[in-house]
Design an enzyme around this catalytic site. Structure first.
Site, PDB file in Angstrom:
ATOM      1  CE1 TYR A 144     -39.149  53.582 -13.036  1.00  0.00           C
ATOM      2  CE2 TYR A 144     -39.737  51.659 -11.721  1.00  0.00           C
ATOM      3  CZ  TYR A 144     -39.867  53.010 -12.001  1.00  0.00           C
ATOM      4  OH  TYR A 144     -40.716  53.789 -11.245  1.00  0.00           O
ATOM      5  CG  ASP A 239     -33.169  47.264  -8.718  1.00  0.00           C
ATOM      6  OD1 ASP A 239     -33.824  46.546  -7.934  1.00  0.00           O
ATOM      7  OD2 ASP A 239     -33.634  48.274  -9.263  1.00  0.00           O
ATOM      8  CE  LYS A 267     -41.482  44.619  -8.259  1.00  0.00           C
ATOM      9  NZ  LYS A 267     -42.714  45.419  -8.264  1.00  0.00           N
TER      10      LYS A 267
END
Length: 431
Positions: A144, A239, A267
């Site tokens: 994802y 990623d 994050k």
């Protein structure tokens, strides 16, 4: 457990918000029941609107490495707000955090701040296309990278099958440039490269995927991807929105000793505030406007509040490497404890862990890719989730999400979690 206020809020929310939530997994549909509405968080705990208190193992899906509402980060945010919340102009903090990121992450020589992980991955693919002059890119099944159109593509019957849109609103035209390979399978990448010679701009993956549950790369796999991309002139993008600064100061690329061409972050670099970033080799990043022709912009990029929180977090991690030893201890104690309890009860459910990330899969199969992850019993996981919630432990409401631990989880809390796990397993398995 009284959840009357949460029920009332969820009922009201559905009148004004699609599905009653602002991100799908929050709806609890994968685990049954209705979502809890959170009022506050502190340290290792969440508190809902009804006053229930939970030890929680999500930490806002990763960024709260030091636990919720950490005094150091909180102070940085409050101090920054004294000067204003947004300027739409450069600030000193942007320069300072960029310099720090470059010093910490092996692959990054220049970095651009954005507002989310999705923005970061979308931008990285665009830059890779602009730099190489090619259109197609490879992603891994089950990985994802945010909700950009190009990423919402499912695999077909095999790696050579063109991807189909995985969501209404994603066009066939978008899908045709997204090629799907299988994680931990270099052969499928080689097949795609051979079938699309000179057409592939980038290969993007989570070096440690956490969105099909936590899976680990096999020995030599990441280096194999590095070798293929170097040979074919393909931009390798890691990623590291989840793993960046969580597994080590330099992320997964430091842990595994494989340096990509570009890296996406999020994050932890915002310390809990909305933020993202993408960076890489100098010559690639020089293609980004205004230095180069690839356009990308954002009114709130480099927001001073997010920069203050992220800078404080990264400075702390950079100067306190023992944090990672502590996180590894917490992760290993919890995961090994769960394995031991499962073995004691006569079950060999799979537990995958690296550092402060782990997943319990309700399957005895080894889980190393999307197909093996799907062997997990999701109904049983839903029962487990509810049984743990009842015992005051808040897990990710999906079998296919990694858990993220924080330094706020002291030994006595780990003991409470393990005790709750044993009781929950006895309950759901009818022992």
């Amino acid at each position: 457990m009284n959840i009357s206020k949460s029920k009332e809020l969820f009922s009201k929310a559905q009148n004004f918000i699609p599905g009653g939530v602002n991100s799908p997994v929050r709806a609890f549909r994968a685990v049954g029941g209705e979502p809890l509405f959170i009022k506050k968080a502190d340290g290792a705990y969440l508190y809902d609107e009804d006053g229930n208190k939970f030890i929680e193992l999500i930490n806002s899906w990763g960024p709260m490495l030091l636990g919720h509402n950490h005094p150091m980060v909180k102070e940085a945010v409050i101090n920054a707000m004294e000067d204003g919340t947004s300027f739409g102009a450069p600030t000193a903090r942007e320069v300072e955090i960029a310099e720090l990121i470059v010093s910490m992450v092996p692959s990054i020589e220049k970095v651009r701040m954005v507002n989310s992980g999705t923005e970061a991955t979308m931008s990285a693919i665009r830059v890779a296309r602009g730099f190489t002059g090619r259109d197609k890119f490879i992603k891994m099944e089950g990985h994802y990278h945010g909700h950009g159109d190009s990423f919402l593509i499912a695999a077909g019957s095999g790696a050579m099958t063109m991807g189909d849109p995985d969501s209404p609103g994603v066009t066939k035209g978008t899908a045709k440039d997204t090629l799907i390979a299988l994680f931990n399978n270099l052969e499928t990448v080689e097949e795609l490269v051979a079938a699309n010679p000179g057409e592939i701009a980038a290969l993007i993956l989570e070096p440690v995927p956490g969105n099909m549950g936590l899976c680990l790369p096999k020995q030599g796999y990441l280096q194999g991807l590095r070798d293929i991309c170097t040979r074919e002139g393909i931009i390798l993008i890691f990623d590291e929105v989840m793993t960046g600064f969580r597994l080590a100061k330099g992320g997964a690329q430091e842990v595994f000793g494989v340096t990509p061409d570009m890296t996406t972050l999020g994050k932890i670099i915002g310390g809990g505030m909305p933020v993202g970033a993408y960076g890489g080799r100098r010559e690639i990043m020089e293609f980004v406007s205004p230095a180069g022709p690839v356009y990308q912009a954002g009114t709130l990029s480099g927001n001073p509040i997010a920069m203050a929180a992220g800078l404080t977090m990264l400075k702390h991690l950079n100067s306190n490497p023992a944090v990672y030893d502590e996180l590894n201890h917490i992760g290993s104690t919890l995961a090994d404890g769960i394995k031991s309890i499962n073995k004691e009860l006569g079950f060999d459910y799979t537990v995958n862990r690296i550092g402060s990330m782990y997943s319990l899969f309700f399957t005895s199969e080894e889980v190393y890719d999307f197909e093996t992850a799907k062997t997990a019993d999701t109904v049983l996981f839903g029962k487990y989730f509810q049984a743990m919630l009842k015992r005051g432990v808040y897990l990710a409401p999906s079998q296919f999400e990694s858990l993220f631990l924080s330094t706020a989880l002291k030994d006595e809390l780990i003991d409470q979690i393990l005790s709750a796990h044993k009781e929950a397993m006895v309950e759901i398995l009818g022992l």
